[in-house]
Design a protein around this motif. Structure first.
Motif, PDB file in Angstrom:
ATOM      1  N   PHE A  11       0.866  -1.173   0.000  1.00  0.00           N
ATOM      2  CA  PHE A  11       0.000   0.000   0.000  1.00  0.00           C
ATOM      3  C   PHE A  11       0.907   1.228   0.000  1.00  0.00           C
ATOM      4  O   PHE A  11       1.735   1.399   0.915  1.00  0.00           O
ATOM      5  N   GLU A  12       0.762   2.108  -0.984  1.00  0.00           N
ATOM      6  CA  GLU A  12       1.610   3.291  -1.077  1.00  0.00           C
ATOM      7  C   GLU A  12       0.924   4.354  -1.925  1.00  0.00           C
ATOM      8  O   GLU A  12      -0.200   4.163  -2.396  1.00  0.00           O
ATOM      9  N   ILE A  72       3.161  -1.066   4.210  1.00  0.00           N
ATOM     10  CA  ILE A  72       2.322   0.132   4.194  1.00  0.00           C
ATOM     11  C   ILE A  72       3.268   1.310   4.368  1.00  0.00           C
ATOM     12  O   ILE A  72       3.917   1.438   5.400  1.00  0.00           O
ATOM     13  N   GLY A  96      -0.416   5.038   9.011  1.00  0.00           N
ATOM     14  CA  GLY A  96      -0.431   3.738   8.339  1.00  0.00           C
ATOM     15  C   GLY A  96      -1.759   3.025   8.542  1.00  0.00           C
ATOM     16  O   GLY A  96      -2.485   2.732   7.591  1.00  0.00           O
ATOM     17  N   SER A 112       4.601  -7.813   8.753  1.00  0.00           N
ATOM     18  CA  SER A 112       4.297  -6.615   7.973  1.00  0.00           C
ATOM     19  C   SER A 112       5.187  -5.447   8.387  1.00  0.00           C
ATOM     20  O   SER A 112       5.733  -5.418   9.488  1.00  0.00           O
ATOM     21  N   ILE A 128       5.598  -1.052   8.276  1.00  0.00           N
ATOM     22  CA  ILE A 128       4.940   0.241   8.122  1.00  0.00           C
ATOM     23  C   ILE A 128       6.010   1.318   8.246  1.00  0.00           C
ATOM     24  O   ILE A 128       6.662   1.429   9.284  1.00  0.00           O
TER      25      ILE A 128
END
Length: 518
Positions: free
Chosen positions: A257-258, A292, A298, A315, A317
């Motif tokens: 996600f960006e 992220i 985030g 994950s 962030i």
């Protein structure tokens, strides 16, 4: 009389001098221009999204003033590139004057529709050239851009009024829809699975409606425009099903996600988009193997502190202009999570809640001169309209086998409600933490680092030996103080890179490695 003679003499000299000058006699270009680059690579853009502006410098290294008969795009008016030559926009220019040993700037942009360029293609290399003069004096600078196809999700617009659709949904759990100022729309049933076939580009907020589940498959790429993001509403859910990647640069199986600017200049710029917002009542959120980055927050998760609301594993962030994860009276379970470079806190658990982090690295290497908050911030109260504290239980905040570090000190702060009207339960176990109580600014039992009921088997202020923390490379090396200090009671068998952990394990999200010499 003398004054008149002096005046006439001065005028005569000036006229004679100007008539002898050749500075303003421009001769045609002879094809000997030089350029700051022979090819301009306009970095990858999505179809129908404008590129950044790139520049070309054109030099006349001769001792003569010249005029370039034409400067034009090879494809002429049909070109998808745009030029600005010495402040004038267009696609073709005549008689551009350039003084001796001087230069001029040309600025280049593009916006292209891949469907008109290459049917059924996911990527297309679009090219053109800037031509200077013609015939024997022709010189060229090539233009190259990679255009990527994408799935676009954007709010509807009323064609009559021009008003962009805003979201209306139950924001506070009272069962009544509330109008919000957030531009966006709810995802249709056919849009509730994000695949890895094409990138997704979201304008405004894409919302998951009540009872719906958004599933994001391994390898998917989700890009947000400025002031955009993802919202999960009451009884909605989100499943991010990333997987371990074999290439840690490509992250081919990770969900990313960006922002929607693909140019290298924007690779690490914080605050390019909004947030992934988990509203109160959203439930069973699972995020696995996601990156992220470059958002404002985030993940923002509200409510459901007595439920297992958000589970996030394996994950990363990074580069959040405010918070990495911000829980507000919410519930978060995290394993093998790395958070770094946050304008405020990398993790904030506010207004109470229930938070459990295991084998996670919560760091903050944001410029310490510009942040007021530590890597980890916890409190058990909110503030009402009268600026009064409203207590709410911090049921638990457990950090097991974690690293909590950064370039400031201290890197955690605990704020308990003044009136003691709510629980404030926290514990750090087998953690490496940066906390130096300089000038004895932090008092009370919450900051009694020798209390093993609160700080069990923790090490303070020793070097974690991160690889390149300012570049979000938080792997730990052979000399890390985090090596072998973890407890097997909280063991997660593999680290975030799929490496088997030893016994006793290293703390944080990574098992230690030997760094390359370079």
């Amino acid at each position: 009389m003398k004054r008149i003679l002096y005046f006439l003499l001065t005028v005569f000299i000036l006229i004679s001098w100007s008539s002898c000058r050749k500075d303003f006699d421009f001769s045609p270009s002879t094809g000997n221009l030089t350029f700051s680059k022979d090819t301009i690579y306009l970095d990858t853009v999505f179809t129908n999204i404008g590129s950044s502006t790139y520049n070309l410098k054109v030099y006349n290294r001769s001792d003569d003033d010249i005029s370039i008969p034409t400067v034009r795009l090879a494809q002429g008016e049909t070109s998808n590139y745009r030029l600005n030559v010495d402040g004038l926009p267009g696609k073709e220019f005549q008689n551009i004057e350039l003084l001796a040993n001087d230069s001029l700037f040309i600025f280049v942009e593009t916006t292209a529709d891949i469907q008109t360029l290459a049917q059924n293609s996911l990527e297309f290399l679009y090219t053109d050239a800037i031509e200077f003069d013609s015939g024997n004096n022709l010189q060229k600078v090539e233009l190259v851009t990679l255009i990527k196809d994408a799935v676009f999700i954007y709010p509807n617009r009323d064609e009559t009024t021009g008003i962009i659709e805003t979201l209306s949904f139950d924001t506070n759990g009272d069962g009544t829809p509330d109008e919000t100022p957030l531009q966006g729309r709810f995802l249709e049933d056919s849009e509730l699975t994000f695949t890895n076939e094409k990138p997704y580009v979201i304008y405004g907020y894409a919302a998951v409606d009540e009872g719906d589940v958004l599933t994001v498959e391994a390898g998917a790429r989700v890009h947000f425009h400025a002031n955009s993001g993802l919202i999960v509403t009451n009884t909605g859910s989100l499943k991010v099903n990333g997987a371990l990647s074999t290439d840690q640069e490509l992250l081919e199986n990770e969900v990313i996600f960006e922002g929607d600017r693909l140019e290298p200049l924007f690779a690490d710029v914080p605050g390019q988009w909004g947030t992934i917002w988990l509203f109160g009542g959203s439930e069973a959120i699972d995020i696995n193997y996601a990156t992220i980055k470059n958002g404002t927050i985030g993940i923002l998760t509200d409510g459901n502190q007595n439920d297992n609301k958000l589970t996030i594993k394996n994950s990363q962030i990074y580069n959040s202009s405010n918070y990495g994860i911000w829980g507000r009276a919410s519930s978060v379970t995290a394993e093998n999570v790395v958070i770094n470079n946050s304008g405020q806190s990398s993790f904030a658990g506010s207004i109470g809640g229930r938070y459990n982090f295991t084998h996670s690295t919560i760091a903050n290497y944001w410029n310490s001169s510009f942040r007021q908050f530590p890597s980890v911030f916890l409190n058990n109260f909110g503030i009402d309209e009268n600026n009064m504290q409203v207590p709410n239980d911090l049921n638990e905040a457990n950090f097991n086998n974690c690293i909590i570090y950064g370039n400031d000190n201290p890197e955690f702060i605990l704020e308990e409600a003044d009136n003691g009207g709510a629980e404030f339960n926290f514990k750090f176990t087998n953690c490496l933490i940066r906390f130096q109580n300089t000038n004895n600014n932090f008092t009370g039992e919450n900051y009694n680092l020798s209390n093993t009921d609160l700080y069990d088997s923790c090490i303070f202020n020793s070097d974690p030996n991160f690889k390149l923390p300012f570049e979000n490379q938080l792997m730990i090396g052979d000399d890390s103080a985090a090596n072998g200090i973890g407890s097997t009671d909280f063991l997660v068998l593999m680290d975030i890179l799929g490496v088997d952990r030893t016994s006793p394990p290293d703390v944080g999200a990574y098992q230690h490695v030997t760094f390359d010499e370079d």
